[in-house]
Design an enzyme around this catalytic site. Structure first.
Site, PDB file in Angstrom:
ATOM      1  N   HIS A 122       0.948  -1.384  -0.105  1.00 48.32           N
ATOM      2  CA  HIS A 122      -0.305   0.177   0.092  1.00 48.32           C
ATOM      3  C   HIS A 122       1.003   1.162   0.082  1.00 48.32           C
ATOM      4  O   HIS A 122       0.914   2.344  -0.765  1.00 48.32           O
ATOM      5  CB  HIS A 122      -0.822  -0.501   1.334  1.00 48.32           C
ATOM      6  CG  HIS A 122      -2.362   1.310   1.407  1.00 48.32           C
ATOM      7  ND1 HIS A 122      -3.295   1.274   0.980  1.00 48.32           N
ATOM      8  CD2 HIS A 122      -1.574   2.227   2.190  1.00 48.32           C
ATOM      9  CE1 HIS A 122      -3.538   2.143   1.479  1.00 48.32           C
ATOM     10  NE2 HIS A 122      -2.438   2.814   1.893  1.00 48.32           N
ATOM     11  N   GLU A 123       1.710   1.424   1.081  1.00 52.48           N
ATOM     12  CA  GLU A 123       2.529   2.752   1.483  1.00 52.48           C
ATOM     13  C   GLU A 123       3.560   2.926  -0.036  1.00 52.48           C
ATOM     14  O   GLU A 123       3.569   3.261  -0.661  1.00 52.48           O
ATOM     15  CB  GLU A 123       3.217   2.584   2.241  1.00 52.48           C
ATOM     16  CG  GLU A 123       2.606   2.217   3.838  1.00 52.48           C
ATOM     17  CD  GLU A 123       1.472   2.923   3.990  1.00 52.48           C
ATOM     18  OE1 GLU A 123       1.887   4.230   3.074  1.00 52.48           O
ATOM     19  OE2 GLU A 123       0.847   3.226   4.710  1.00 52.48           O
ATOM     20  N   HIS A 126       1.797   4.626  -2.604  1.00 54.74           N
ATOM     21  CA  HIS A 126       1.859   5.683  -2.506  1.00 54.74           C
ATOM     22  C   HIS A 126       2.394   6.150  -3.220  1.00 54.74           C
ATOM     23  O   HIS A 126       2.824   7.312  -4.312  1.00 54.74           O
ATOM     24  CB  HIS A 126       1.648   6.358  -1.032  1.00 54.74           C
ATOM     25  CG  HIS A 126       0.606   6.147  -0.372  1.00 54.74           C
ATOM     26  ND1 HIS A 126      -0.668   6.584  -1.124  1.00 54.74           N
ATOM     27  CD2 HIS A 126      -0.091   5.507   0.584  1.00 54.74           C
ATOM     28  CE1 HIS A 126      -1.931   6.434  -0.901  1.00 54.74           C
ATOM     29  NE2 HIS A 126      -1.489   6.207   0.924  1.00 54.74           N
ATOM     30  N   ASP A 132      -5.206   7.246  -2.090  1.00 50.80           N
ATOM     31  CA  ASP A 132      -5.587   6.605  -0.952  1.00 50.80           C
ATOM     32  C   ASP A 132      -7.379   6.680  -1.344  1.00 50.80           C
ATOM     33  O   ASP A 132      -7.463   6.979  -2.256  1.00 50.80           O
ATOM     34  CB  ASP A 132      -6.324   7.200   0.846  1.00 50.80           C
ATOM     35  CG  ASP A 132      -4.854   6.912   1.009  1.00 50.80           C
ATOM     36  OD1 ASP A 132      -4.674   5.904   1.192  1.00 50.80           O
ATOM     37  OD2 ASP A 132      -4.743   7.728   1.820  1.00 50.80           O
TER      38      ASP A 132
HETATM   39 ZN   LIG Z   1      -2.563   5.306   1.853  1.00 49.49          ZN
END
Ligand SMILES: [Zn+2]
Length: 185
Positions: A122-123, A126, A132
């Protein structure tokens, strides 16, 4: 005379700048022509030397992205585009530009039961330019913690994969500035 020299210097600077911008692209093999362009992949280097107990999970997360997208590759090395850190806070990322920034593998979420591999992918998402998407289902990587601690899906979905490949498509000059806001898990 002065003008001509200035023009020449400016041209030299422009050539150098374009060369530097293009330096992030490697072409696989010695192929030339359209095939070479199609196989061009941008490589981003990450430094996980300060990721403490998360170094392995970062490698696994990089492998997931590498197996999913085709226009960008994550590789351990330097000079690092992405720096991974570990701390006791909430996991978060601070992208500075497309493909670079910092990731904090915060222990707080891990201690609450969130899946470390999903946090890591997830990170990195980014840093690869994804925002998000919360609240969202477990099938979405960018729904992050909103999918709950039972969600152990570490994989980007088809839409997220396509979005990253679009951002890193060859021919797109990747100087997109991302808001330097901290994005959380
Ligand atoms: Zn996030």
């Amino acid at each position: 005379m002065f003008l001509r020299r200035t023009t020449r210097a400016l041209v030299a600077l422009l050539v150098l700048t374009l060369g530097l911008l293009g330096a992030g692209y490697g072409t696989a093999g010695a192929a030339t022509g359209p095939e070479a362009e199609a196989s061009a992949v941008r490589t981003l280097y990450y430094d996980s030397s300060r990721a403490a107990e998360f170094a392995k999970v970062i490698d696994d997360a990089a492998a997931i992205w590498n197996n999913s997208v085709k226009n960008v590759r994550l590789q351990k090395g330097s000079p690092a585009n992405i720096v991974i850190l570990a701390d006791d806070g909430w996991p978060r990322a601070q992208p500075t530009s497309l493909g670079s920034g910092r990731v904090w593998m915060g222990r707080q979420a891990v201690q609450q039961g969130y899946y470390p591999l999903r946090i890591a992918t997830h990170e990195l998402g980014h840093i690869l330019g994804l925002p998000d998407r919360k609240p969202g289902p477990c099938s979405s990587l960018m729904s992050g913690s909103s999918a709950g601690t039972s969600c152990r899906n570490p994989n980007p979905n088809a839409q997220e994969i396509a979005e990253v490949d679009r951002k890193f498509a060859r021919g797109v000059l990747n100087v997109e500035r991302l808001p330097e806001a901290v994005r959380v898990f």
